[in-house]
Design a protein around this motif. Structure first.
Motif, short mmCIF file in Angstrom:
data_model
loop_
_atom_site.label_atom_id
_atom_site.label_comp_id
_atom_site.label_asym_id
_atom_site.label_seq_id
_atom_site.Cartn_x
_atom_site.Cartn_y
_atom_site.Cartn_z
N LEU A 24 -13.90 65.63 26.15
CA LEU A 24 -14.40 66.49 25.07
C LEU A 24 -15.23 67.64 25.63
N LEU A 25 -16.13 67.32 26.54
CA LEU A 25 -17.01 68.34 27.09
C LEU A 25 -16.26 69.31 28.02
N TYR A 30 -14.59 73.47 22.34
CA TYR A 30 -14.42 74.42 21.23
C TYR A 30 -14.31 73.70 19.89
N MET A 31 -13.90 72.42 19.90
CA MET A 31 -13.72 71.69 18.65
C MET A 31 -15.04 71.25 18.03
N VAL A 32 -16.11 71.27 18.81
CA VAL A 32 -17.40 70.83 18.29
C VAL A 32 -18.49 71.88 18.48
N GLU A 37 -23.35 76.64 19.68
CA GLU A 37 -24.17 75.49 19.28
C GLU A 37 -23.27 74.37 18.81
N LEU A 38 -23.72 73.14 19.03
CA LEU A 38 -22.96 71.99 18.55
C LEU A 38 -22.97 71.94 17.04
N VAL A 39 -21.84 71.54 16.47
CA VAL A 39 -21.75 71.40 15.02
C VAL A 39 -22.33 70.05 14.61
N THR A 40 -21.91 69.51 13.51
CA THR A 40 -22.50 68.27 13.00
C THR A 40 -22.14 67.05 13.84
N GLU A 41 -22.97 66.03 13.76
CA GLU A 41 -22.69 64.76 14.45
C GLU A 41 -21.39 64.17 13.95
N ARG A 42 -21.13 64.29 12.67
CA ARG A 42 -19.90 63.73 12.09
C ARG A 42 -18.67 64.38 12.73
N ASN A 43 -18.69 65.71 12.87
CA ASN A 43 -17.59 66.43 13.53
C ASN A 43 -17.44 65.97 14.97
#
Length: 188
Positions: A24-25, A30-32, A37-43
């Protein structure tokens, strides 16, 4: 990708998660991410669990004793039980059974914190994981923390009162751009 090994007999579920987090990292950030900045924990958890499934699907289908292994994610932040009491949801779980009485099948419960927050917020998550293990019979707990230091999280965990840290794993990514995953257990 750089990450620390736990020990010789590293738990396969922790390895699955660590490998998916690494991917992921490295390739799916790009998906998170949104405007750096990081999007939501749920995402974040949704993408992480999708990668775990992608990488381990066949083994998950074979499961334990011929029964498949499931990942369940948080459906909503606001859920209520039949008495109208708010129910706290974990970010995701790995299980073979939804029955809390079937403790051997409750494999791992995880919480994720992707934004730096107060020490009290980290302590609440650590206490929540400890309680989930105790009350619901999960074999292991995992706390994934993004954008803090491993030393800070170790210090907070060790100073948190009334928690059982045994079989609780911590994965800390200090800098989302550096992508080093520090993985450790604390035993009390």
């Amino acid at each position: 990708m750089n990450y620390n090994k736990l020990f010789k007999g590293e738990d396969k579920y922790i390895t699955w998660i660590k490998d998916a987090l690494s991917e992921l990292l490295e390739t799916k950030k790009y998906m998170v991410m949104n405007n750096r900045e990081l999007v939501t924990e749920r995402n974040f958890c949704m993408v992480l669990v999708a990668l775990i499934y992608k990488n381990n699907y066949e083994e998950m289908e074979r499961g334990l004793d011929g029964r498949p292994i499931f990942f369940s994610g948080e459906v909503s932040k606001v859920l209520y039980d039949i008495n109208g009491k708010k129910v706290v949801q974990p970010d995701f779980v790995i299980h073979q059974s939804n029955n809390p009485a079937d403790g051997l099948k409750q494999l791992l419960i995880a919480e994720v914190k992707i934004k730096e927050c107060s020490k009290d917020a980290y302590r609440r998550d650590i206490k929540k994981l400890s309680e989930y293990k105790r009350q619901l019979g999960f074999q292991k707990a995992l706390y994934i923390v993004i954008n803090n230091t491993a030393e800070e999280i170790k210090s907070i965990a060790l100073s948190t009162k009334d928690v059982e840290l045994k079989n609780m794993c911590f994965m800390v990514v200090e800098d989302i751009n550096n992508m080093t995953i520090n993985t450790f257990y604390l035993d009390n």
